[in-house]
Scaffold this active site. Sequence first.
Site, short mmCIF file in Angstrom:
data_model
loop_
_atom_site.label_atom_id
_atom_site.label_comp_id
_atom_site.label_asym_id
_atom_site.label_seq_id
_atom_site.Cartn_x
_atom_site.Cartn_y
_atom_site.Cartn_z
N CYS A 199 -8.13 -7.16 5.58
CA CYS A 199 -9.38 -7.82 5.93
C CYS A 199 -10.53 -6.82 5.78
O CYS A 199 -10.43 -5.69 6.23
CB CYS A 199 -9.40 -8.37 7.35
SG CYS A 199 -8.24 -9.69 7.64
N GLU B 28 7.18 -1.50 -4.17
CA GLU B 28 5.97 -2.15 -3.68
C GLU B 28 5.10 -2.70 -4.80
O GLU B 28 4.36 -3.66 -4.59
CB GLU B 28 5.16 -1.23 -2.77
CG GLU B 28 4.46 -0.09 -3.46
CD GLU B 28 3.62 0.75 -2.50
OE1 GLU B 28 2.93 0.19 -1.64
OE2 GLU B 28 3.65 1.99 -2.63
N ARG C 272 -8.48 -3.03 0.20
CA ARG C 272 -7.81 -3.17 1.50
C ARG C 272 -6.72 -4.25 1.47
O ARG C 272 -5.89 -4.30 2.37
CB ARG C 272 -8.84 -3.52 2.57
CG ARG C 272 -9.90 -2.46 2.73
CD ARG C 272 -11.02 -2.94 3.61
NE ARG C 272 -10.66 -2.98 5.01
CZ ARG C 272 -10.73 -1.94 5.83
NH1 ARG C 272 -11.16 -0.79 5.38
NH2 ARG C 272 -10.40 -2.04 7.09
N TRP D 16 -6.82 -11.22 4.82
CA TRP D 16 -5.40 -10.98 4.55
C TRP D 16 -4.66 -11.79 5.61
O TRP D 16 -4.73 -11.49 6.79
CB TRP D 16 -5.11 -9.49 4.68
CG TRP D 16 -3.75 -9.08 4.26
CD1 TRP D 16 -3.31 -8.80 2.99
CD2 TRP D 16 -2.62 -8.84 5.11
NE1 TRP D 16 -2.00 -8.43 3.01
CE2 TRP D 16 -1.54 -8.44 4.29
CE3 TRP D 16 -2.41 -8.93 6.49
CZ2 TRP D 16 -0.29 -8.13 4.80
CZ3 TRP D 16 -1.16 -8.62 7.00
CH2 TRP D 16 -0.11 -8.23 6.15
N LYS E 107 7.53 3.41 -3.82
CA LYS E 107 6.51 3.24 -4.87
C LYS E 107 6.95 2.18 -5.87
O LYS E 107 6.18 1.31 -6.25
CB LYS E 107 6.30 4.58 -5.55
CG LYS E 107 4.90 4.90 -5.96
CD LYS E 107 4.01 5.46 -4.90
CE LYS E 107 4.02 4.75 -3.60
NZ LYS E 107 3.30 5.40 -2.54
N LYS F 241 -4.41 -2.09 1.74
CA LYS F 241 -4.57 -0.63 1.67
C LYS F 241 -4.78 -0.05 3.06
O LYS F 241 -4.33 1.05 3.35
CB LYS F 241 -5.78 -0.32 0.78
CG LYS F 241 -6.04 1.15 0.57
CD LYS F 241 -5.01 1.74 -0.37
CE LYS F 241 -5.20 3.22 -0.58
NZ LYS F 241 -3.96 3.83 -1.08
N GLU G 216 10.46 7.96 -0.94
CA GLU G 216 9.09 7.71 -1.36
C GLU G 216 9.05 7.08 -2.76
O GLU G 216 8.31 6.14 -3.02
CB GLU G 216 8.28 9.02 -1.32
CG GLU G 216 6.89 8.97 -1.94
CD GLU G 216 5.98 7.87 -1.41
OE1 GLU G 216 6.27 7.26 -0.37
OE2 GLU G 216 4.97 7.59 -2.09
N ASN H 252 -12.12 -9.36 11.84
CA ASN H 252 -10.99 -8.57 11.36
C ASN H 252 -10.19 -8.17 12.58
O ASN H 252 -10.76 -7.67 13.55
CB ASN H 252 -11.53 -7.35 10.61
CG ASN H 252 -10.44 -6.36 10.20
OD1 ASN H 252 -9.25 -6.67 10.29
ND2 ASN H 252 -10.85 -5.19 9.77
N GLY H 253 -8.87 -8.38 12.57
CA GLY H 253 -8.04 -8.01 13.71
C GLY H 253 -7.14 -9.16 14.09
O GLY H 253 -6.98 -10.12 13.32
N HIS I 163 29.51 5.40 1.29
CA HIS I 163 29.87 4.89 2.63
C HIS I 163 29.46 3.43 2.80
O HIS I 163 29.31 2.96 3.91
CB HIS I 163 29.24 5.77 3.71
CG HIS I 163 29.77 7.17 3.69
ND1 HIS I 163 31.06 7.48 4.05
CD2 HIS I 163 29.19 8.34 3.31
CE1 HIS I 163 31.26 8.79 3.91
NE2 HIS I 163 30.13 9.33 3.46
C1 F6R Z 1 2.45 2.87 0.16
C2 F6R Z 1 1.38 3.06 1.12
C3 F6R Z 1 1.64 2.73 2.54
C4 F6R Z 1 0.80 3.60 3.47
C5 F6R Z 1 0.96 3.12 4.92
C6 F6R Z 1 0.19 4.02 5.88
O1 F6R Z 1 2.06 3.29 -1.12
O2 F6R Z 1 0.29 3.45 0.78
O3 F6R Z 1 3.00 2.83 2.85
O4 F6R Z 1 1.20 4.93 3.33
O5 F6R Z 1 0.50 1.81 5.04
O6 F6R Z 1 -1.16 4.05 5.57
P1 F6R Z 1 -2.07 5.26 5.97
O7 F6R Z 1 -1.60 6.46 5.24
O8 F6R Z 1 -3.46 4.84 5.56
O9 F6R Z 1 -1.93 5.43 7.45
#
Ligand code: F6R
Length: 605
Positions: free
Chosen positions: A2, A489, A29, A77, A486, A600, A482, A103-104, A505
């Site tokens: 949002c 997602e 975002r 969102w 990537k 984001k 990680e 927002n919230g 296992h």
């Molecule tokens: C994945 C990604 C998310 C963020 C997570 C935490 O690529 O970006 O997993 O790392 O939402 O966000 P921040 O770092 O902004 O606290």
Amino acid sequence: MCGIVGVVGRQANDAIDVLLNGLKRLEYRGYDSAGIYYVDSMNQTDQVVKAVGPIKHLEAEVNQEQRAQTGIGHTRWATHGKASLTNSHPHVSQNERFVLVHNGVIENAAALKATYLQDVTFTSETDSEVIVQLVEHFASTQDVFEAFKHTLTLLEGSYAVLLMDREHTDEMYIAKHKSPLLLAVGEGFNGVCSDALAMIEYTDQFIALVDGDVATIRPTSYEISNLDGIERTPELFTANIDQEAAGKGTYPYFMLKEIDEQPIVMRRLVETYLNKENESAIDASIVEQMMEADRIYIIGCGTSYHAGLVGKKLIEEWTHIPVEVHIASEFAYYPPIISERPFFIFLSQSGETADSRQVLVQTNEMNYPSLTLTNVVGSTLAREATYALYLNAGVEVAVASTKAYTAQVGLLAILAQRVGDQRAIDATSQIDLAHELSMVSLAMEVVLEDKQQFETLAHDFLATTRKAFYIGRGVDYYSSIESALKLKEISYIQTEGFAAGELKHGTISLIEEETPVIGLITEAHTAGQTRSNLSEVASRGAHVLIISNETNAEPTDQYVIKNVHPTLQSLVTILPTQLLAYYATIERGYDVDKPRNLAKSVTVE
Ligand code: F6R
């Protein structure tokens, strides 16, 4: 997650452009619908316009000739109710007098409806509509600002709210609790936004609102107070955002640009934090407090949590202080036993993640010292922790975090070395970290020059598969989780990152003919074991791809990265996997920068 933007008193009559440009800047975002409410006081018209999908759909709905001076806008969102026109903001009260964006999450929306709004016909399924209907309800007996404040006192949850009264469109009421909100102070106008990026085209002067703030803004004035009416006059800060850097230039996607920026980000960390003339860039008291700690707790979510795992290895190795890494949303509700002298490090690209903030609120209540490492200056986690250090990675727009991850690991390394050096740990003191990080930068550049190879590997291994695995041991295991995040997602390939020894296992039963298994091998003392695990899956039909470093390479490995300082190797290992995720997503035809369902800045718990 949002985005909010609002403006009062644009003499240039371009409020609609200000709102739409602001919403575009907040697209990163994450959202699934958008809307604006504008007021043209010259011609005494106003209108709410909404659209589902990208901002361009909203733009198409707006009359190009229409002028306006004031308005509010929102990207939604979905949390309560699907993405639809009726659920998108702005919401209008039943008598059509009040218009609101929020927002919230209002956790007690159902209870408020039942108590105060039984006679109201709701037009949406959202929790947000409750706020505007409550304002209308109380405004029948109270002054509007009092009705707004009365409403706020009843809300449980989080909010950043903009409210407009159609009978007084020369002002706007705003409030903040747990969700980010900035006041943008312009010449002859005032604005409000979730992130300075939304208004940076129009002003660089901002006020960071704090929880409990409620304000009235007009074209040339504003008043900020708390819900008890006690006024405060916060300082303005200058947002230092390079607008050029915030664009994607000639790149097809922000993610590719951000992947490419990583060598520069490493160099910038060296200049900022390792320059002998700038030693105070890390406050001496941060180092002292960390040295006094008997245990360091790292808190983060998603990619930031993964950076914390790598950070644990670094910090333990270079400082000899034990480190625990926790997922914020778990820690907040299931805290572990905390040591006597803890030091908390919060990792957050955005500095606004609600799950992490939940923990920070708790650690502040306990008076534990804390440090936030974030990319966003003045963000909530930066303001509320005892200390903040900035990643200086430049705006990260793509939802999939890349350069912020490596910047977090790089900055943790700098911090670890500073603390280890102060603790007189000889091996740590001897590391010339500026040189070692420069070597990391060069090794990253070599990977980035080989993009074509990753495009081909993504085509060969990831074009059609439904699932994939990354495996590794030690720090390669952390890189595997990680890398898997990537890939899944953005490409929607169901991918898991595994400790290489764990597959047998249970999970090995998922290996079928042609299942891609990507092995990361950069540590000599477990290279043999990981290769054995890869043979086990290969003999069951897996399509094995190996990324190793020079020390551990074998001729059949598909990609070999340059050796760097062993403790920093994972900073380079991650780049091939970021590129694989990027090219797999292109190959499969999805929007790299805006994966479905993701945001984001995750500002709800
Ligand atoms: C994945 C990604 C998310 C963020 C997570 C935490 O690529 O970006 O997993 O790392 O939402 O966000 P921040 O770092 O902004 O606290």
